[in-house]
Design a protein around this motif. Structure first.
Motif, PDB file in Angstrom:
ATOM      1  N   UNK A   4      80.981  45.322  54.283  1.00  0.00           N
ATOM      2  CA  UNK A   4      81.751  46.361  53.615  1.00  0.00           C
ATOM      3  C   UNK A   4      80.746  47.398  53.127  1.00  0.00           C
ATOM      4  N   UNK A   5      80.822  48.614  53.624  1.00  0.00           N
ATOM      5  CA  UNK A   5      79.952  49.686  53.151  1.00  0.00           C
ATOM      6  C   UNK A   5      80.733  50.495  52.130  1.00  0.00           C
ATOM      7  N   UNK A  13      83.117  57.343  41.153  1.00  0.00           N
ATOM      8  CA  UNK A  13      84.061  57.371  42.262  1.00  0.00           C
ATOM      9  C   UNK A  13      83.367  56.851  43.521  1.00  0.00           C
ATOM     10  N   UNK A  14      83.945  55.775  44.093  1.00  0.00           N
ATOM     11  CA  UNK A  14      83.411  55.165  45.299  1.00  0.00           C
ATOM     12  C   UNK A  14      84.450  55.207  46.405  1.00  0.00           C
ATOM     13  N   UNK A  15      83.957  55.175  47.649  1.00  0.00           N
ATOM     14  CA  UNK A  15      84.806  55.181  48.828  1.00  0.00           C
ATOM     15  C   UNK A  15      84.358  54.058  49.754  1.00  0.00           C
ATOM     16  N   UNK A  16      85.345  53.409  50.385  1.00  0.00           N
ATOM     17  CA  UNK A  16      85.034  52.370  51.353  1.00  0.00           C
ATOM     18  C   UNK A  16      85.987  52.495  52.531  1.00  0.00           C
ATOM     19  N   UNK A  22      90.870  50.942  57.071  1.00  0.00           N
ATOM     20  CA  UNK A  22      91.597  51.695  56.055  1.00  0.00           C
ATOM     21  C   UNK A  22      90.657  52.267  54.997  1.00  0.00           C
ATOM     22  N   UNK A  23      91.071  53.385  54.422  1.00  0.00           N
ATOM     23  CA  UNK A  23      90.298  54.043  53.374  1.00  0.00           C
ATOM     24  C   UNK A  23      90.686  53.492  52.011  1.00  0.00           C
TER      25      UNK A  23
END
Length: 138
Positions: A4-5, A13-16, A22-23
């Motif tokens: 998982x990056x 605020x993080x995004x994966x 899926x976002x």
């Protein structure tokens, strides 16, 4: 192993991009270096648990040929006030609506999920007091 990056966009605020494509966005409140633009990490834990057990129950009831009009989960939680602010109690309420629902099969489906199938619940087990109940509501 599955990777998982998770990227830091700004502040808290993080995004994966999940392995399933899926976002997912994670953020904190403005009082905690965040922008209040997404759910908190601890909320995702409960969402994962609820989704996991809910999907189990739907699948089990389908195999039992139990039809329901509506199925909802309510999850009541309690967390430590001091760090680490982990969950110490989780209570899952399985709520069903429908005609002539067999309570014994609803309870069996919930029990199977709780005790055998739900990986999220199994991940919490041993460190969190997890309880549940099944209700038929009008």
């Amino acid at each position: 192993m599955t990777e998982f990056l998770v990227k830091n966009l700004h502040g808290s605020h993080f995004y994966m991009k999940t392995p399933s494509g899926h976002d997912v966005h994670i953020d904190a409140g403005v009082d905690n270096n965040g922008y209040d633009s997404a759910p908190r990490p601890m909320e995702y834990l409960i969402a994962g648990l609820a989704g996991c057990t809910g999907m189990d129950v739907v699948s089990i009831l389908k195999k039992m040929r139990v039809d329901f009009e509506e199925f909802n989960l309510r999850v009541l939680t309690e967390r430590n006030e001091d760090h680490p602010k982990k969950y110490n109690k989780i209570h899952v309420i399985y709520e069903f609506k429908g005609d002539n629902l067999p309570i014994d099969k609803l309870e069996r489906a919930a029990k199977l999920s709780q005790e055998k199938y739900c990986g999220a619940i199994a991940s919490f087990r041993g460190s969190v007091d997890i309880t549940y109940e099944v209700k038929i509501v009008d």
